[in-house]
Scaffold this motif. Structure first.
Motif: not given
Length: 325
Positions: A48-49, A71, A132-134, A137-138, A141-142, A194, A201
């Motif tokens: 996702g990242l 995303g 880009t993040v899915s 993922w947000l 993780d985000g 990363e 981000i």
């Protein structure tokens, strides 16, 4: 970044899409037709990242299109500009090179799958970063444990919602470190990239969620004044010796200029100039043949030793390491 020529088939394999096609009016384009020349990097850092950096010259005139997944994308164009389309909506990204405009950062949200198309123009030079993040993922993780404060809620809810802003000196430095990373042992290269992606981000989401203070609170006239001041600083930073020079160029008083920078950047004018000069010195060390003493002059230091100390404190490496990298 890997330096090579990229053809249509290679681009399709690089990106997490269902393939890349070209417009019907370009029947001569085959899978082995070279579309880009230069440095190109696409990394799936974790589920996702993804991180994409490129420093390329476009080879042909054509329109490429593909289907993209939902995303949130974070974009910055260090040089060049592009025209893209999501569905039926057109977007223009880039620094407006040749028009004296200040490079901007962008956040764009795709709440649903969409057909993406991109104009490629022969001879155009583009240097950019895209993270880009899915949505998963947000959530995991985000933004875990948060309530998506302030302006982030409509950003994530609305399909093709867009935020644009002038990046801070710190964000600009992080972006440059990612587009042109310092040499790392292979065992930690992915971890280094990363870590930079996550910092970018966090910085960009912080701007997007600001409802008061800093750039989010600037009126239209203040935004124009700020853009004019930043462009002047970029062009004349080595020769600026007084706030009066900048204020005179913008057409406001020195005290108004200081208040503008406090409001937009959270720092004084000279704090911003000091950081910007260091960024310019970093770029010069990595992209030209200047020595450390010349880089110190760009950064506004008369002592190379003092410059080296400040440089390492800001970027985590010495000027010599930046030059070698």
């Amino acid at each position: 970044m890997t330096r090579h020529d990229l053809d249509l088939a290679q681009l399709s394999r690089q990106f997490d899409t269902r393939g890349i096609a070209v417009a019907n009016h370009a029947p001569e384009i085959r899978n082995d037709t070279v579309l880009l020349k230069g440095s190109f990097n696409y990394l799936r850092l974790r589920q996702g990242l993804t991180l994409h950096t490129s420093d390329v010259t476009e080879v042909r005139d054509l329109e490429a299109y593909t289907e993209v997944k939902p995303g949130l994308s974070f974009l910055f164009f260090s040089r060049g500009e592009v025209d893209v389309r999501f569905g039926k909506r057109d977007f223009h990204f880039g620094d407006g090179e040749g028009r004296g405009e200040v490079p901007e950062a962008f956040i764009i949200n795709r709440a649903e799958p969409e057909l993406f198309s991109r104009q490629i123009r022969a001879g155009a030079y583009v240097r950019k970063l895209v993270i880009t993040v899915s949505p998963d993922w947000l959530d995991i993780d985000g933004l875990a444990g948060t309530e998506s404060p302030g302006a982030l809620k409509p950003l994530l809810r609305e399909h093709l919602s867009l935020r644009r802003f002038v990046p801070s000196p710190r964000l600009h430095a992080l972006i440059e470190q990612t587009i042109q990373p310092q040499v790392q042992p292979r065992s930690i290269q992915a971890l280094y990239m990363e870590s930079r992606a996550l910092e970018i981000i966090a910085e960009m989401l912080a701007v997007a969620t600001q409802e008061t203070g800093h750039a989010a609170s600037l009126g239209v006239i203040e935004q124009r004044q700020m853009a004019k001041a930043l462009a002047f600083i970029d062009e004349q930073s080595v020769h600026i010796h007084s706030i009066d020079d900048i204020a005179r160029h913008v057409g406001i008083s020195p005290s108004s200029l200081q208040r503008l920078f406090r409001k937009a950047k959270g720092c004084s004018v000279f704090d911003y100039i000091r950081t910007r000069r260091m960024e310019m010195a970093l770029v010069a060390l990595r992209t030209s043949s200047i020595n450390v003493a010349q880089a110190a002059y760009i950064a506004g230091y008369t002592s190379p030793a003092n410059f080296a100390t400040a440089f390492r404190r800001m970027f985590g490496i010495t000027p010599s390491q930046a030059r070698e990298g």
